[in-house]
Design a protein around this motif. Sequence first.
Motif, short mmCIF file in Angstrom:
data_model
loop_
_atom_site.label_atom_id
_atom_site.label_comp_id
_atom_site.label_asym_id
_atom_site.label_seq_id
_atom_site.Cartn_x
_atom_site.Cartn_y
_atom_site.Cartn_z
N VAL A 220 0.84 -1.08 0.15
CA VAL A 220 -0.09 -0.14 0.07
C VAL A 220 0.98 1.39 -0.18
O VAL A 220 0.76 2.10 -0.65
N THR A 221 1.84 1.35 0.96
CA THR A 221 2.50 2.38 1.14
C THR A 221 3.56 2.87 0.02
O THR A 221 3.83 3.81 -0.25
N ASP A 222 4.05 1.65 -0.34
CA ASP A 222 5.20 1.83 -1.61
C ASP A 222 4.67 1.60 -2.84
O ASP A 222 5.37 2.34 -3.97
N ARG A 223 3.81 0.94 -3.20
CA ARG A 223 3.10 0.75 -4.63
C ARG A 223 1.78 1.26 -4.44
O ARG A 223 1.38 1.22 -5.80
N HIS A 224 1.35 1.99 -3.70
CA HIS A 224 -0.21 2.54 -3.88
C HIS A 224 -1.26 1.37 -4.34
O HIS A 224 -2.11 1.78 -4.95
N VAL A 225 -1.01 0.06 -3.79
CA VAL A 225 -1.79 -0.94 -3.89
C VAL A 225 -3.02 -0.59 -2.98
O VAL A 225 -2.95 -0.15 -2.04
N THR A 226 -4.37 -0.99 -3.85
CA THR A 226 -5.55 -0.52 -3.00
C THR A 226 -5.92 -1.67 -1.80
O THR A 226 -5.96 -2.83 -2.07
N LEU A 227 -6.31 -1.38 -0.74
CA LEU A 227 -6.72 -2.17 0.41
C LEU A 227 -8.15 -2.23 0.30
O LEU A 227 -8.89 -1.46 0.38
N THR A 228 -8.64 -3.66 0.11
CA THR A 228 -10.00 -4.01 -0.08
C THR A 228 -10.41 -4.89 1.08
O THR A 228 -9.60 -5.78 1.46
N LYS A 229 -11.72 -4.96 1.48
CA LYS A 229 -12.17 -5.89 2.63
C LYS A 229 -12.10 -7.26 1.93
O LYS A 229 -11.73 -8.34 2.87
N LYS A 230 -12.45 -7.51 0.75
CA LYS A 230 -12.63 -8.76 0.13
C LYS A 230 -10.96 -9.47 -0.06
O LYS A 230 -11.05 -10.86 0.54
N ASN A 232 -8.15 -8.18 1.76
CA ASN A 232 -7.13 -8.04 2.79
C ASN A 232 -8.01 -7.85 4.08
O ASN A 232 -7.71 -6.75 4.73
N ASN A 233 -8.71 -8.91 4.33
CA ASN A 233 -9.91 -8.62 5.23
C ASN A 233 -9.33 -8.24 6.78
O ASN A 233 -9.81 -7.41 7.50
N SER A 234 -8.28 -9.03 7.17
CA SER A 234 -7.40 -8.71 8.49
C SER A 234 -6.95 -7.22 8.51
O SER A 234 -7.13 -6.58 9.39
N LEU A 235 -5.97 -6.83 7.71
CA LEU A 235 -5.65 -5.46 7.76
C LEU A 235 -6.59 -4.54 7.64
O LEU A 235 -6.70 -3.36 8.11
N TYR A 236 -7.52 -4.70 6.56
CA TYR A 236 -8.54 -3.86 6.23
C TYR A 236 -9.57 -3.66 7.61
O TYR A 236 -9.60 -2.48 8.00
N ASP A 237 -9.95 -4.51 8.26
CA ASP A 237 -10.57 -4.54 9.53
C ASP A 237 -9.91 -3.77 10.54
O ASP A 237 -10.55 -2.88 11.37
N THR A 238 -8.54 -3.78 10.72
CA THR A 238 -7.59 -3.32 11.69
C THR A 238 -7.76 -1.90 11.34
O THR A 238 -7.87 -0.90 12.23
N VAL A 239 -7.40 -1.35 9.90
CA VAL A 239 -7.43 -0.07 9.94
C VAL A 239 -8.63 0.63 9.98
O VAL A 239 -8.70 1.84 10.55
N CYS A 240 -9.75 -0.07 9.80
CA CYS A 240 -10.89 0.55 10.10
C CYS A 240 -11.09 0.74 11.60
O CYS A 240 -11.96 1.64 11.72
#
Length: 257
Positions: A220-230, A232-240
């Motif tokens: 995400v931070t180096d390549r601007h890859v989008t984070l999605t719930k489907k 990347n659910n663990s990281l997505y939930d944590t950030v939310c």
Amino acid sequence: MNIVAFSSIKGGVGKSSHVILTANCLAAAGYKVLVIDMDLNNSTTFFYSTKELDKAQQTKNIAAALTRSDNKLPDFICKTRNQNIDIIPSSIYLLDLRGLSERRLAQLMPSLNGAYDVVIIDTQPTYDNIVLSAYNAADIIITPVNLSTFDYNTAVFLSDKLHLETDKYSNWYLTVNGFNHRFVQALGGDQKEYVELFTRQFQMTDSTCWFPWTPFVRKVTDRHVTLTKKKNNSLYDTVCNLSECFIDGELVRPEAF
């Protein structure tokens, strides 16, 4: 307008990653976010960089904004490529402001006139008047930590400083970076011992806000890859979960950010 400072006197703990991910999450959820980059490493500014921002950064940056107490922060704000996110970029000329008043940033905050829902400050990995200026402006201070003895010792040092030199200790929380959820039920081991050590000594964010051990943060931070719930659910939930701590009410979770 809620003001959050992410700060650590130890580098490599994921401070700027926390800033970027929470800002992106809140913005995707419809909140107006201002990022103030007070880190000489410039990582957050670089993440949001555009040709227009790079050019504007020469005169519109946090060092220039802090130089005079009668400046107005809106005069130093730059647009980013992300909808709902503006930034006051970092500057190497922060090095010239070691004698800065510890209240300078707090004095400038009213000039924003509540234009943002959340202001997120990224600080440099040190302890000086510039960092203290960020602390005194903030409603909440978040320190990411890895589960290690060095992180514990630096947290103890920062705890003493916040007690002695600010009135912000009760607004200071530690959050874990690199938490391995596979070991949650373990009866022993390093992770369990360090979690118990930190939680006995410090105010912690809820464990649902602890960033999991995953290489996807770098994507995400180096390549601007989008984070999605489907995907990347663990990281997505944590950030939310962490982002929800900085708003009033429940976060309407975006599809992606």
